[in-house]
Design an enzyme around this catalytic site. Structure first.
Site, PDB file in Angstrom:
ATOM      1  N   MET A   1       0.816  -1.198   0.000  1.00 22.81           N
ATOM      2  CA  MET A   1       0.000   0.000   0.000  1.00 22.81           C
ATOM      3  C   MET A   1       0.861   1.263   0.000  1.00 22.81           C
ATOM      4  O   MET A   1       1.804   1.386   0.779  1.00 22.81           O
ATOM      5  CB  MET A   1      -0.895   0.009   1.246  1.00 22.81           C
ATOM      6  CG  MET A   1      -1.738   1.250   1.424  1.00 22.81           C
ATOM      7  SD  MET A   1      -2.649   1.195   2.982  1.00 22.81           S
ATOM      8  CE  MET A   1      -1.320   1.370   4.167  1.00 22.81           C
TER       9      MET A   1
ATOM     10  N   HIS B   1       7.336  -2.882  10.195  1.00 20.81           N
ATOM     11  CA  HIS B   1       6.680  -3.416   9.000  1.00 20.81           C
ATOM     12  C   HIS B   1       7.496  -3.148   7.732  1.00 20.81           C
ATOM     13  O   HIS B   1       7.830  -2.004   7.422  1.00 20.81           O
ATOM     14  CB  HIS B   1       5.299  -2.769   8.881  1.00 20.81           C
ATOM     15  CG  HIS B   1       4.433  -3.345   7.813  1.00 20.81           C
ATOM     16  ND1 HIS B   1       4.040  -4.655   7.803  1.00 20.81           N
ATOM     17  CD2 HIS B   1       3.867  -2.772   6.706  1.00 20.81           C
ATOM     18  CE1 HIS B   1       3.274  -4.873   6.764  1.00 20.81           C
ATOM     19  NE2 HIS B   1       3.158  -3.754   6.070  1.00 20.81           N
TER      20      HIS B   1
ATOM     21  N   SER C   1       3.664  -6.693   2.071  1.00 16.86           N
ATOM     22  CA  SER C   1       2.462  -6.227   2.749  1.00 16.86           C
ATOM     23  C   SER C   1       1.229  -6.709   2.008  1.00 16.86           C
ATOM     24  O   SER C   1       1.093  -7.913   1.761  1.00 16.86           O
ATOM     25  CB  SER C   1       2.499  -4.702   2.913  1.00 16.86           C
ATOM     26  OG  SER C   1       1.520  -4.290   3.846  1.00 16.86           O
ATOM     27  N   GLN C   2       0.310  -5.804   1.597  1.00 17.78           N
ATOM     28  CA  GLN C   2      -0.918  -6.265   0.969  1.00 17.78           C
ATOM     29  C   GLN C   2      -0.653  -6.998  -0.347  1.00 17.78           C
ATOM     30  O   GLN C   2      -1.476  -7.816  -0.785  1.00 17.78           O
ATOM     31  CB  GLN C   2      -1.892  -5.111   0.738  1.00 17.78           C
ATOM     32  CG  GLN C   2      -1.461  -4.105  -0.301  1.00 17.78           C
ATOM     33  CD  GLN C   2      -2.466  -2.956  -0.449  1.00 17.78           C
ATOM     34  OE1 GLN C   2      -3.260  -2.669   0.455  1.00 17.78           O
ATOM     35  NE2 GLN C   2      -2.445  -2.290  -1.592  1.00 17.78           N
TER      36      GLN C   2
ATOM     37  N   ASP D   1       6.222  -5.051  14.368  1.00 16.00           N
ATOM     38  CA  ASP D   1       5.256  -4.447  13.453  1.00 16.00           C
ATOM     39  C   ASP D   1       4.162  -3.716  14.227  1.00 16.00           C
ATOM     40  O   ASP D   1       3.500  -4.296  15.085  1.00 16.00           O
ATOM     41  CB  ASP D   1       4.624  -5.535  12.588  1.00 16.00           C
ATOM     42  CG  ASP D   1       4.019  -5.001  11.308  1.00 16.00           C
ATOM     43  OD1 ASP D   1       3.413  -3.913  11.344  1.00 16.00           O
ATOM     44  OD2 ASP D   1       4.154  -5.663  10.260  1.00 16.00           O
TER      45      ASP D   1
END
Length: 314
Positions: A50, A296, A123-124, A240
């Site tokens: 993202m 993260h 991530s996503q 995270d």
């Protein structure tokens, strides 16, 4: 479901704006050039997270590290749109299922990938590439590596900068609006928003995550395709503060009906009834639970080369 007033919608999208500002992801990478594969490396597909992009203004450093250290590797970085700005915007606002369809079509037309490829999702991008594996097995993914992927979604606003009252208000807006058709069709992060106190609504109205997790209906094709992976590698970042709960990065989540106690993947009905084949895969040694120190999607080149590239990108 109560409807939101125009003022509430404005406030909701202001909240989303803060979410965007906080969520931009970039890896801390240092060039390291002594890891070389000489026997014809498997092609690689990357999908950024993202607020990031495919190329010069995004994960170009990661691509450079990989190419510098794996001799002759073909790397394709997923781009949704025709410019980096469009790619970044689409990471927030283009319906996820449309993104998956586009990527599946694009990958099927790249000659270098036709005999199979490895995939790394940041991530996503991790759960998005898992959807590719489940929905589009040709060309096949061999090893799927997800770095901080939210396989059971997220349930809270990350790194909320305001007072408790402000943060609570933002959460209330997400609670109220995340599962409306308007938001589900327009906000990417709402499509993997997982409210542990509204499990029935999540399963019925989530347009993406509940589907690929086989939570509403059991799609046997998804299960069969996922089990074709050689390895499914999930990396959890130990410090995270963006993914809540961070156990989602290992397919864990809150135990049903509350938001305090975490249940691991192995404790979940999804695993015990093997909705996705993960139990069978884990028992066969194909599911890997790895960790990385730090925040993260923050990792060093040495960690990436030693932990990810050496065992899986070959």
């Amino acid at each position: 479901m109560a409807s939101l007033s125009s003022i509430a919608w404005m406030r909701f999208f202001c909240a989303v704006g803060v979410f965007i500002a906080l969520g931009s992801e970039a890896s801390l990478l240092r060039i390291h050039t002594d890891y070389v594969v000489d026997d014809g490396p498997t092609p690689l597909v990357l999908w950024h997270g993202m607020g990031d992009t495919c190329c010069a203004n995004g994960i170009a450093n990661l691509q450079k590290v990989i190419r510098n250290n794996i001799s002759g590797i073909f790397v394709h970085s997923v781009e949704i749109g025709t410019t980096e700005d469009e790619d970044k915007d689409n990471s927030y606002f283009l319906q996820v299922n449309k993104q998956i369809d586009q990527v599946c079509k694009n990958l099927s037309q790249i000659p270098e990938l036709q005999n199979g490829y490895n995939a790394v999702g940041l991530s996503q991008g991790g759960q998005f590439l898992r959807a590719v594996a489940q929905r589009c097995p040709n060309p096949p993914i061999k090893n799927l590596i997800t770095l901080g992927g939210q396989h059971q979604g997220v349930s809270a606003f990350p790194n909320c900068p305001g007072t408790k009252a402000v943060c609570r208000y933002i959460r209330e807006l997400l609670d109220l609006g995340a599962y409306t058709s308007f938001v589900q069709q327009r906000l990417v992060q709402a499509q993997y928003w997982h409210d542990p106190l509204k499990e029935d609504e999540y399963r019925k109205k989530s347009t993406f995550l509940a589907d690929i997790n086989n939570e509403l209906t059991r799609n046997e094709v998804y299960k069969e395709n996922l089990q074709k992976l050689r390895n499914f590698v999930m990396v959890k970042f130990l410090n995270d503060t963006v993914v809540i709960p961070q156990e989602s990065e290992w397919f864990g989540f809150y135990c049903p009906g509350q938001e305090k106690t975490i249940c691991s993947l192995q404790d979940s009905t999804l695993y015990q009834e093997d909705w996705l084949g993960l139990k069978a895969m884990n028992e066969a040694g194909k599911v890997k639970f790895l960790t990385a120190p730090g925040e993260h999607i923050q990792f060093t080149t040495e960690w990436f080369l030693d932990t990810i590239a050496a065992p899986y990108l070959h």
